[in-house]
Design an enzyme around this catalytic site. Structure first.
Site, PDB file in Angstrom:
ATOM      1  CG  HIS A 177      -1.842   1.124   1.148  1.00  0.00           C
ATOM      2  ND1 HIS A 177      -3.456   0.769   1.165  1.00  0.00           N
ATOM      3  CD2 HIS A 177      -1.865   2.450   0.963  1.00  0.00           C
ATOM      4  CE1 HIS A 177      -4.182   1.903   1.156  1.00  0.00           C
ATOM      5  NE2 HIS A 177      -3.069   3.113   0.901  1.00  0.00           N
ATOM      6  CE  LYS A 199      -7.317   2.402  -2.066  1.00  0.00           C
ATOM      7  NZ  LYS A 199      -6.211   3.229  -2.149  1.00  0.00           N
ATOM      8  CG  ASP A 225      -2.106   5.330   3.392  1.00  0.00           C
ATOM      9  OD1 ASP A 225      -1.955   5.445   2.177  1.00  0.00           O
ATOM     10  OD2 ASP A 225      -3.044   5.616   4.224  1.00  0.00           O
TER      11      ASP A 225
END
Length: 457
Positions: free
Chosen positions: A95, A216, A346
């Protein structure tokens, strides 16, 4: 007329290709064998650390692993002395947002362009690779800038990890994937916005058309977006079922941004392959994820980073506080229940290159052993990406994606926060102990054969 125009374009393309031949600067593996003399080789499947082994690399792949005592160098071999290091496979982050910067000032966000994203991506790709992450999934980028970044890395023109990319993330009108900072008069919409079954099917196909390796989606609201609620589901179960059906039929997996419990449950029931964040996961969601073998991608270190360093606009900051208050306890319960975990950070929510801090959180907060945490960033992540045959462990036939650290990461997982040696596909990109062995760009003449599109005739 259409056929004549297409043939003319093919002829023009061939002429340009032939007339423009010149040497290109490219990263290439050594022409001869590379022998990596390891102090210990870590088997991430078992945790066994075998001393005094040599990894033989030929071209882009590992061709053998054998005791150093029985692997003499041959004329022309390149020998890399890592006898003071533990050698292990390159890490994987499922990610990332390589084309984004950790700046959530609204004006900065609105001033971003595809050109800026592309340049930012080049910088962050190198940083991520040098942090020891040799493969990533990039889950969300505007203008298909991640597709271009992936392709340039694959061509060897710039340093960076192997990439799977999603292009623009799919989301509902007004949702986490939309552009909600400007008033209605500007009529601005996120690139991946699609509402209804027919529209989401078309968007899946469009993303694949333009180069996406995975899809996504925004199953729930998010934190770093205006006007939405992380606990509220966004796509309906039926919309997500349509997305997953088309994506899987076309050979792509689906990653679902999902904070809220209902969104986690529906996305898992719809068959997505991973739940990103999973902050409000409950027992029903845990059961559904286990039933379908869905991976959890916790993205947990960002809470520590924001506590110590973060500055957010008020309409983001409160949501960050709310999510932070509950996410780790819920993740811990899900992991204890046996939900599969793949490491994701992230990155871009905090600075790129700090990816390995995620591992420390798994050990400290979730009671994972260092080996289990490391497996989340190797064999598990490779499985989620369907790349088990290519990477995730040190085995003959796989990419020569190899890192080395001093000491034992199974005794102290924090050692991986600074990686002094990185090889990807047989190319040495970082070697702090022997900088002269770092591979440089070399001139490679392109093929003289004209490229003709497969759709030309």
């Amino acid at each position: 007329m259409h056929i004549l125009r297409r043939c003319s374009l093919v002829a023009l393309s061939a002429a340009i290709t032939i007339s423009g031949i010149s040497a290109q600067q490219t990263y290439k593996p050594a022409a001869t064998r590379t022998l990596i003399r390891a102090g210990h080789v870590l088997d991430v499947h078992t945790g066994k650390e075998t001393p005094a082994e040599t990894i033989v690399v030929t071209g882009e792949t590992i061709t053998a692993i054998a005791p150093t005592s029985s692997t003499p160098a041959q004329p022309g071999d390149r020998v890399v002395d890592l006898s003071a290091y533990t050698v292990l496979p390159g890490l994987i982050d499922v990610h990332t947002h390589l084309t984004m910067a950790p700046n959530f000032d609204p004006y900065f966000e609105l001033s971003m362009t595809p050109g800026k994203e592309a340049i930012i991506g080049v910088e962050n790709a190198r940083t991520t690779l040098e942090a020891g992450f040799t493969s990533v999934r990039n889950v969300g980028a505007n203008g298909f800038t991640d597709v271009a970044l992936r392709d340039e890395i694959n061509e060897g023109h710039i340093p960076g990890p192997h990439m799977q990319v999603s292009g623009p993330a799919l989301g509902i009108t007004g949702g986490h994937m939309d552009e909600n900072l400007l008033p209605e008069q500007y009529h601005v919409q996120g690139e991946g916005v699609a509402d209804g079954i027919a529209a989401v099917q078309q968007m899946v196909r469009k993303n694949i058309k333009y180069g996406a390796d995975l899809i996504k989606i925004g199953a729930s609201g998010g934190v770093l977006s205006k006007g939405d609620d992380p606990q509220a589901s966004q796509y309906t179960l039926e919309e997500m079922q349509a997305i997953v059906a088309d994506a899987h039929r076309l050979g792509r997996k689906v990653a679902a941004h999902a904070h809220g419990a209902q969104a986690i449950l529906w996305a898992s029931e719809a068959g997505v392959d991973s739940i990103e964040h999973g902050s409000y996961i409950d027992d029903a969601g845990i059961a559904m994820m286990k039933k379908h073998g869905t991976y959890l991608v916790p993205t947990s270190y960002l809470y520590d980073w924001y506590k110590d360093n973060g500055h957010l606009p008020d309409f983001y900051a409160q949501k960050m506080r709310d999510v932070t208050a509950v996410a780790r306890a819920n993740h811990k319960r899900a992991i204890a229940a046996g939900v599969k975990v793949a490491l994701g950070t992230d990155s871009a929510v905090y600075p790129h290159g700090l990816n390995a801090h995620e591992l420390e959180v798994y050990v400290r907060e979730y009671n994972m052993t260092p080996l289990a945490a490391l497996q989340s960033a190797t064999v598990n992540a490779a499985d989620l990406m369907s790349w088990t045959a290519k990477t995730g462990s040190l085995d003959p036939g796989k990419w020569a994606d190899i890192i080395a650290v001093p000491g034992d990461p199974l005794a102290d997982i924090k050692i991986l926060q600074h990686v002094p040696f990185v090889m990807k596909s047989g190319v040495i990109y970082k070697n702090e102990a022997q900088p002269a062995q770092v591979d440089k760009l070399i001139a490679v003449a392109p093929s003289t054969q004209p490229h003709i599109s497969e759709n030309a005739f």
